[in-house]
Motif scaffolding. Sequence first.
Motif, PDB file in Angstrom:
ATOM      1  N   VAL A 146       0.852  -1.194   0.000  1.00 20.54           N
ATOM      2  CA  VAL A 146       0.000   0.000   0.000  1.00 20.54           C
ATOM      3  C   VAL A 146       0.885   1.241   0.000  1.00 20.54           C
ATOM      4  O   VAL A 146       2.068   1.186   0.356  1.00 20.54           O
ATOM      5  CB  VAL A 146      -0.941   0.031   1.220  1.00 20.54           C
ATOM      6  N   LEU A 147       0.303   2.355  -0.418  1.00 12.47           N
ATOM      7  CA  LEU A 147       0.989   3.638  -0.321  1.00 12.47           C
ATOM      8  C   LEU A 147       0.780   4.222   1.068  1.00 12.47           C
ATOM      9  O   LEU A 147      -0.248   3.940   1.709  1.00 12.47           O
ATOM     10  CB  LEU A 147       0.454   4.602  -1.384  1.00 12.47           C
ATOM     11  N   PRO A 148       1.723   5.020   1.580  1.00 13.29           N
ATOM     12  CA  PRO A 148       1.540   5.629   2.898  1.00 13.29           C
ATOM     13  C   PRO A 148       0.248   6.438   2.971  1.00 13.29           C
ATOM     14  O   PRO A 148      -0.103   7.160   2.033  1.00 13.29           O
ATOM     15  CB  PRO A 148       2.771   6.540   3.026  1.00 13.29           C
ATOM     16  N   GLY A 149      -0.481   6.283   4.065  1.00 10.41           N
ATOM     17  CA  GLY A 149      -1.733   6.998   4.237  1.00 10.41           C
ATOM     18  C   GLY A 149      -2.910   6.378   3.523  1.00 10.41           C
ATOM     19  O   GLY A 149      -3.988   6.967   3.476  1.00 10.41           O
ATOM     20  N   SER A 150      -2.728   5.191   2.960  1.00  6.17           N
ATOM     21  CA  SER A 150      -3.814   4.521   2.240  1.00  6.17           C
ATOM     22  C   SER A 150      -3.812   3.038   2.571  1.00  6.17           C
ATOM     23  O   SER A 150      -2.764   2.441   2.770  1.00  6.17           O
ATOM     24  CB  SER A 150      -3.644   4.718   0.723  1.00  6.17           C
ATOM     25  N   ASP A 151      -5.014   2.442   2.614  1.00  6.52           N
ATOM     26  CA  ASP A 151      -5.121   0.999   2.818  1.00  6.52           C
ATOM     27  C   ASP A 151      -5.455   0.281   1.514  1.00  6.52           C
ATOM     28  O   ASP A 151      -5.648  -0.928   1.511  1.00  6.52           O
ATOM     29  CB  ASP A 151      -6.208   0.691   3.866  1.00  6.52           C
ATOM     30  N   ARG A 152      -5.513   1.033   0.410  1.00  4.06           N
ATOM     31  CA  ARG A 152      -5.824   0.407  -0.873  1.00  4.06           C
ATOM     32  C   ARG A 152      -4.561  -0.231  -1.442  1.00  4.06           C
ATOM     33  O   ARG A 152      -3.525   0.410  -1.571  1.00  4.06           O
ATOM     34  CB  ARG A 152      -6.375   1.440  -1.845  1.00  4.06           C
ATOM     35  N   ALA A 153      -4.662  -1.506  -1.791  1.00  5.84           N
ATOM     36  CA  ALA A 153      -3.499  -2.255  -2.261  1.00  5.84           C
ATOM     37  C   ALA A 153      -3.104  -1.839  -3.672  1.00  5.84           C
ATOM     38  O   ALA A 153      -3.957  -1.562  -4.516  1.00  5.84           O
ATOM     39  CB  ALA A 153      -3.785  -3.751  -2.219  1.00  5.84           C
ATOM     40  N   LEU A 154      -1.792  -1.788  -3.908  1.00  6.25           N
ATOM     41  CA  LEU A 154      -1.290  -1.613  -5.269  1.00  6.25           C
ATOM     42  C   LEU A 154      -1.605  -2.867  -6.063  1.00  6.25           C
ATOM     43  O   LEU A 154      -1.441  -3.984  -5.564  1.00  6.25           O
ATOM     44  CB  LEU A 154       0.222  -1.358  -5.248  1.00  6.25           C
ATOM     45  N   ARG A 155      -2.025  -2.706  -7.327  1.00  2.64           N
ATOM     46  CA  ARG A 155      -2.566  -3.838  -8.063  1.00  2.64           C
ATOM     47  C   ARG A 155      -1.667  -4.369  -9.170  1.00  2.64           C
ATOM     48  O   ARG A 155      -1.960  -5.416  -9.754  1.00  2.64           O
ATOM     49  CB  ARG A 155      -3.927  -3.466  -8.686  1.00  2.64           C
ATOM     50  N   SER A 156      -0.586  -3.669  -9.507  1.00  6.99           N
ATOM     51  CA  SER A 156       0.260  -4.144 -10.614  1.00  6.99           C
ATOM     52  C   SER A 156       1.685  -3.621 -10.441  1.00  6.99           C
ATOM     53  O   SER A 156       1.939  -2.719  -9.643  1.00  6.99           O
ATOM     54  CB  SER A 156      -0.304  -3.678 -11.959  1.00  6.99           C
ATOM     55  N   GLY A 157       2.610  -4.221 -11.221  1.00  2.66           N
ATOM     56  CA  GLY A 157       3.999  -3.757 -11.218  1.00  2.66           C
ATOM     57  C   GLY A 157       4.793  -4.133  -9.985  1.00  2.66           C
ATOM     58  O   GLY A 157       5.824  -3.517  -9.708  1.00  2.66           O
ATOM     59  N   LEU A 158       4.358  -5.166  -9.254  1.00  3.36           N
ATOM     60  CA  LEU A 158       5.014  -5.549  -8.005  1.00  3.36           C
ATOM     61  C   LEU A 158       5.877  -6.800  -8.194  1.00  3.36           C
ATOM     62  O   LEU A 158       5.548  -7.686  -8.983  1.00  3.36           O
ATOM     63  CB  LEU A 158       3.974  -5.826  -6.922  1.00  3.36           C
ATOM     64  N   ALA A 159       6.970  -6.849  -7.459  1.00  2.00           N
ATOM     65  CA  ALA A 159       7.827  -8.042  -7.421  1.00  2.00           C
ATOM     66  C   ALA A 159       8.157  -8.334  -5.960  1.00  2.00           C
ATOM     67  O   ALA A 159       8.789  -7.517  -5.282  1.00  2.00           O
ATOM     68  CB  ALA A 159       9.100  -7.826  -8.227  1.00  2.00           C
ATOM     69  N   TRP A 160       7.723  -9.507  -5.485  1.00  6.60           N
ATOM     70  CA  TRP A 160       7.901  -9.895  -4.088  1.00  6.60           C
ATOM     71  C   TRP A 160       9.028 -10.911  -3.955  1.00  6.60           C
ATOM     72  O   TRP A 160       9.195 -11.780  -4.802  1.00  6.60           O
ATOM     73  CB  TRP A 160       6.624 -10.533  -3.550  1.00  6.60           C
ATOM     74  N   ARG A 161       9.779 -10.816  -2.834  1.00  9.02           N
ATOM     75  CA  ARG A 161      10.782 -11.819  -2.481  1.00  9.02           C
ATOM     76  C   ARG A 161      10.727 -12.054  -0.978  1.00  9.02           C
ATOM     77  O   ARG A 161      10.591 -11.099  -0.199  1.00  9.02           O
ATOM     78  CB  ARG A 161      12.185 -11.370  -2.886  1.00  9.02           C
ATOM     79  N   ILE A 162      10.858 -13.315  -0.595  1.00  8.69           N
ATOM     80  CA  ILE A 162      10.922 -13.687   0.819  1.00  8.69           C
ATOM     81  C   ILE A 162      12.305 -14.269   1.082  1.00  8.69           C
ATOM     82  O   ILE A 162      12.734 -15.212   0.403  1.00  8.69           O
ATOM     83  CB  ILE A 162       9.843 -14.716   1.193  1.00  8.69           C
TER      84      ILE A 162
END
Length: 297
Positions: free
Chosen positions: A55-71
């Motif tokens: 999410v962006l700061p100050g918002s609870d709406r999730a970003l929906r595209s362009g993301l890359a996750w790593r654990i």
Amino acid sequence: MRRGSIGRGGAAMLALLLLPAPAGAQAQNPFANSLPSPSMSSPDESEVQLSLKAVLPGSDRALRSGLAWRIYEDRSDGVRPAIVARSTDAEPTFNLAPGPYVATVTYGYASASKKLIMAGRPVSDQLKVSAGALKLSGAIGDARIPPAQLSFSVFVPIGTNSEGRLVRSGVKAGELLRLPEGTYHVVSTYGESNAIQRADLRVENGKVTDATMNHRAATVTLKLVAAPGAEAFAGTAFSVLTPGGDIIREAIGAFPQVTLAEGDYVLIARHDGQVYTREFKVESGMDRDVEVLARAS
């Protein structure tokens, strides 16, 4: 063993062969399905689910595209942590064994990370990504420059150096460039010569900074002719210089086109061993032919 009797192993084999085949099964090798498939193995019961969103700061709406996750494993022994899972989903779910981890997400050139502990129960969490975006274009006066004739380079200023660190070159007009919040130095190049403009632009969280770079330039068509308006000589080598003698651009052809910043120039044309020169002026937005007369000096 008495005649007509069946041993214990033989009875087991006979029973297997006499079992009815499953519906739709092919009557070929009766042992084809006797070994378990690796893909059907049950998951490790000790693993639990980790669900994430960005999410962006100050918002609870999730970003929906362009993301890359790593654990990553969270190690404290100095060993470089290994990546244990990846995803490009908007809201991924990972199955992880109990232990400490670091979750990271990248969104364009912005990123965020968070330490997490998996302790035998499902975990849901979110990472805050401080990011905005740049969208760039160019114009001469009120006329938009065709995107294919523009390129941009984006820098992070360091101290008094406006071009301290290059973020990316070759950015195209209209492209959405995701960046961390901050101030950036943008260099816009129109054509392939000296038509260059610069500006410092601010990127804010959750906003797109749509900026138009205003150029003062024009495109000239170079020609070597026997008389004004006559057909141009093919195979002519042209050099465009500043009044001080610095070479700005070189080209070969009957009528090459060159985009130049507003100002004064000297044109040199070479053809069949002869050299011809003339001075000319570029005025912003005034595209025109620049002819050199092939006359003996």
